[in-house]
Design a protein around this motif. Structure first.
Motif, mmCIF file in Angstrom:
data_model
loop_
_atom_site.group_PDB
_atom_site.id
_atom_site.type_symbol
_atom_site.label_atom_id
_atom_site.label_comp_id
_atom_site.label_asym_id
_atom_site.label_seq_id
_atom_site.Cartn_x
_atom_site.Cartn_y
_atom_site.Cartn_z
ATOM 1 N N ALA A 1 0.829 -1.209 0.000
ATOM 2 C CA ALA A 1 0.000 0.000 0.000
ATOM 3 C C ALA A 1 0.861 1.255 0.000
ATOM 4 C CB ALA A 1 -0.928 -0.002 1.214
ATOM 5 N N GLU A 2 0.223 2.383 -0.277
ATOM 6 C CA GLU A 2 0.921 3.659 -0.342
ATOM 7 C C GLU A 2 1.304 4.148 1.055
ATOM 8 O OE1 GLU A 2 -3.417 4.319 0.171
ATOM 9 O OE2 GLU A 2 -2.203 3.139 -1.229
ATOM 10 N N GLU A 3 2.076 5.250 1.086
ATOM 11 C CA GLU A 3 2.607 5.775 2.346
ATOM 12 C C GLU A 3 1.527 6.136 3.358
ATOM 13 O OE1 GLU A 3 5.859 6.110 -0.584
ATOM 14 O OE2 GLU A 3 3.702 6.500 -0.611
ATOM 15 N N SER A 4 0.371 6.573 2.902
ATOM 16 C CA SER A 4 -0.684 7.038 3.811
ATOM 17 C C SER A 4 -1.639 5.923 4.238
ATOM 18 C CB SER A 4 -1.491 8.151 3.137
ATOM 19 O OG SER A 4 -2.101 7.685 1.935
ATOM 20 N N ALA A 5 -1.369 4.690 3.849
ATOM 21 C CA ALA A 5 -2.285 3.584 4.139
ATOM 22 C C ALA A 5 -2.430 3.350 5.635
ATOM 23 C CB ALA A 5 -1.804 2.308 3.457
ATOM 24 N N GLY A 6 -3.588 2.873 6.047
ATOM 25 C CA GLY A 6 -3.863 2.621 7.459
ATOM 26 C C GLY A 6 -3.237 1.335 7.954
ATOM 27 N N VAL A 7 -1.952 1.392 8.223
ATOM 28 C CA VAL A 7 -1.227 0.237 8.751
ATOM 29 C C VAL A 7 -0.525 0.663 10.038
ATOM 30 C CG1 VAL A 7 0.488 -1.559 8.288
ATOM 31 C CG2 VAL A 7 -0.798 -0.535 6.391
ATOM 32 N N ASP A 8 -0.672 -0.118 11.099
ATOM 33 C CA ASP A 8 -0.014 0.195 12.366
ATOM 34 C C ASP A 8 0.664 -1.028 12.960
ATOM 35 O OD1 ASP A 8 -0.256 2.998 13.248
ATOM 36 O OD2 ASP A 8 -2.407 2.664 13.021
ATOM 37 N N ILE A 9 1.672 -0.787 13.803
ATOM 38 C CA ILE A 9 2.373 -1.842 14.519
ATOM 39 C C ILE A 9 1.605 -2.160 15.794
ATOM 40 C CG2 ILE A 9 4.525 -2.561 15.623
ATOM 41 C CD1 ILE A 9 4.830 -2.046 12.646
ATOM 42 N N ILE A 10 1.360 -3.437 16.046
ATOM 43 C CA ILE A 10 0.746 -3.848 17.299
ATOM 44 C C ILE A 10 1.627 -4.905 17.953
ATOM 45 C CG2 ILE A 10 -1.606 -3.346 16.537
ATOM 46 C CD1 ILE A 10 -2.009 -6.316 16.046
ATOM 47 N N SER A 11 1.553 -4.986 19.284
ATOM 48 C CA SER A 11 2.190 -6.082 20.007
ATOM 49 C C SER A 11 1.097 -6.994 20.531
ATOM 50 C CB SER A 11 3.057 -5.566 21.160
ATOM 51 O OG SER A 11 2.263 -4.911 22.138
ATOM 52 N N ILE A 12 1.368 -8.280 20.554
ATOM 53 C CA ILE A 12 0.407 -9.273 21.028
ATOM 54 C C ILE A 12 1.096 -10.095 22.114
ATOM 55 C CG2 ILE A 12 -1.052 -11.232 20.402
ATOM 56 C CD1 ILE A 12 -0.995 -10.169 17.514
ATOM 57 N N THR A 13 0.519 -10.108 23.312
ATOM 58 C CA THR A 13 1.075 -10.865 24.428
ATOM 59 C C THR A 13 0.177 -12.051 24.724
ATOM 60 O OG1 THR A 13 1.988 -8.823 25.387
ATOM 61 C CG2 THR A 13 1.877 -10.762 26.810
#
Length: 278
Positions: A41-53
């Motif tokens: 996806a492009e630079e403005s795409a809705g992607v985020d880093i998440i942590s899962i415990t």
């Protein structure tokens, strides 16, 4: 799709939507990092880093999911530091995809450091086991051309150098450090196309092969040779002898050759599981 992982020898699926580029924490048991959102996806795409415990005591317990980045500016490819304190990742928040470092527990709310900067794409980053280097793929040589090479840089931003060069239009991606931090495994078009693309009509990129290289750029070694796209390699922390590698799925009694084209992959997987093809 959900995120699949192995925990206590049981496969689990976490219903978090599309997830990619997943990495385990070096220090905290049962903690993984992943990119949540659309791929390619492009630079403005809705992607985020998440942590899962994950719960260490109860496989059925709900995992604790924490969002480490905000704004969804294509934050992806997280890689934790060996001391467990930091996570390097790529982000399009500046309008270009560059590398950033944030706190592994609190995320960017505890502060963020921009590691690389420029009108190009730096991506697919991986932190070395000794903590000294971060390897990544970049098209900085010719951003308009889309030719990706492998680079390395110290976590403090010094010592930037190219490890593997890719020719015009070539793609050298997904670097991953070996356990000794002295070598990398990566995927590349370095050896050219193994067969005419017309013979692989359903392949997205029928030219990727897997290679290893010393971090000083010497002793490039080719590991695969086929007409498929071999990609996203990683390295185990233990040695597997060839005799220990299972070459066919359990329960399959015979084998017929058939190209497993990615456009019809699910049908091929079903055939394998049903024992009609492998």
């Amino acid at each position: 799709m959900g995120l699949f992982l192995l925990s206590h020898l049981m496969a689990r699926e976490l219903p978090i939507g599309n997830a990619f580029a997943t990495a385990w924490d070096w220090k905290r048991k049962g903690v993984i990092y992943t990119s949540h959102g659309p791929t390619f996806a492009e630079e403005s795409a809705g992607v985020d880093i998440i942590s899962i415990t994950l719960s260490e005591d109860d496989d059925k317990a709900e995992p604790f999911i924490k969002k480490l980045t905000s704004g969804g500016k294509n934050n992806a490819f997280p890689s934790p530091s060996p001391d467990g304190k930091w996570v390097v990742f790529r982000s399009g928040r500046s309008g270009y995809k560059n590398l950033y470092i944030m706190d592994s527990i609190e995320g960017e709310s505890a502060g963020i450091y921009q590691l690389t900067e420029g009108p190009w794409t730096d991506t697919m980053c991986n932190w070395s086991p000794d903590g000294e280097w971060i390897a990544f793929a970049s098209d900085r040589d010719n951003p308009e051309n889309g030719s990706f090479s492998i680079y390395m840089v110290h976590p403090n931003g010094t010592g930037l150098r190219k490890v593997v060069h890719s020719g015009d239009g070539g793609r050298t991606n997904h670097p991953w450090f070996g356990p000794d931090s002295n070598s990398l495994v990566f995927t590349s078009e370095y050896a050219g196309v193994s067969s005419e693309p017309i013979s692989n009509p359903h392949h997205y990129q029928p030219a990727g092969e897997i290679f290893t290289v010393n971090i000083d750029g010497t002793e490039i070694r080719r590991l695969t040779h086929d007409s498929y796209e071999d990609g996203t390699p990683t390295w185990t922390s233990f040695f597997l002898k060839p005799s220990d590698v299972v070459e066919s799925l359990q329960g399959v009694t015979f084998c017929n050759f058939d190209d497993c084209h990615w456009l019809s992959l699910q049908n091929q997987v079903n055939n394998v599981l049903n024992g009609t093809i492998c």
